[in-house]
Design a protein around this motif. Structure first.
Motif, PDB file in Angstrom:
ATOM      1  N   CYS A  25      -7.595   4.027   3.772  1.00  0.00           N
ATOM      2  CA  CYS A  25      -8.186   2.776   4.261  1.00  0.00           C
ATOM      3  C   CYS A  25      -8.888   2.951   5.607  1.00  0.00           C
ATOM      4  N   LEU A  78     -11.634 -10.566   0.069  1.00  0.00           N
ATOM      5  CA  LEU A  78     -10.723  -9.580   0.654  1.00  0.00           C
ATOM      6  C   LEU A  78     -10.557  -9.816   2.154  1.00  0.00           C
ATOM      7  N   HIS A 122      -9.771  -2.468  -4.870  1.00  0.00           N
ATOM      8  CA  HIS A 122      -9.733  -3.916  -5.111  1.00  0.00           C
ATOM      9  C   HIS A 122     -11.108  -4.388  -5.566  1.00  0.00           C
ATOM     10  N   HIS A 140       0.824  -1.205   0.000  1.00  0.00           N
ATOM     11  CA  HIS A 140       0.000   0.000   0.000  1.00  0.00           C
ATOM     12  C   HIS A 140       0.861   1.259   0.000  1.00  0.00           C
ATOM     13  N   CYS A 144     -11.819  -0.941   1.067  1.00  0.00           N
ATOM     14  CA  CYS A 144     -10.992  -1.803   0.216  1.00  0.00           C
ATOM     15  C   CYS A 144     -11.469  -1.849  -1.231  1.00  0.00           C
ATOM     16  N   PRO A 171     -15.445  -2.953   4.469  1.00  0.00           N
ATOM     17  CA  PRO A 171     -14.563  -3.254   3.331  1.00  0.00           C
ATOM     18  C   PRO A 171     -15.032  -2.637   2.011  1.00  0.00           C
TER      19      PRO A 171
END
Length: 155
Positions: free
Chosen positions: A17, A56, A49, A7, A45, A41
């Motif tokens: 995040c 995840l 992603h 990251h 995320c 998430p």
């Protein structure tokens, strides 16, 4: 530890995040609550992603489980070293052996404490966390060996 991870190399900052964007009416603002990305998430995320949430989360949990297992091994051998130092001192071990074991204990304990205090359980940089915990285990084992030098051959 974060600076050693993917990251950081990708230019992702802590807030990306841990304080993801949210909408307040028509305005996009950063959350003002620092939280675990696993609590949301989708916002934390999945903006980068494009994988199912359960995949995840499973990946994060696998990294954290491996790190926790290494931490427990490091804790066990570090505590064993402390107990052996105490026993060796009571038994009248040479000061040089005790000092060598104590120095190695400090090195092991520092690494263990660093990973525990960092608080991502290895997620920020899994490979670096594993390397540091491996060093902790190695230093603790070397401290135990310092208390029990091999017998001299010959005679």
């Amino acid at each position: 530890l974060w600076s050693h991870g993917i990251h950081a190399r990708s230019g992702v900052a802590c807030a990306d995040c841990h304080m993801p964007y949210m909408r307040e009416g028509a305005v996009k603002v950063s959350s003002h609550h620092v939280r675990s990305p696993l609590l949301d998430p989708a916002r934390s995320c999945q903006t980068c992603h494009r994988h199912p949430e359960h995949d995840l989360v499973a990946r994060v949990e696998a990294i954290q489980d491996r790190t926790q297992a290494l931490m427990l091994r490091a804790e066990e051998v570090t505590v064993a070293l402390i107990q052996e130092i105490e026993a060796a001192q009571r038994a009248g071990a040479p000061a040089t052996a005790l000092e060598a074991a104590r120095a190695l204990h400090r090195r092991a304990q520092w690494r263990l404490d660093f990973i525990a205090a960092e608080n991502s359980m290895g997620f920020h940089a899994a490979q670096e966390a594993a390397r540091i915990l491996a060093e902790a285990i190695d230093f603790a084992h070397r401290g135990r060996l310092a208390l029990h030098p091999p017998a001299q051959a010959g005679g």
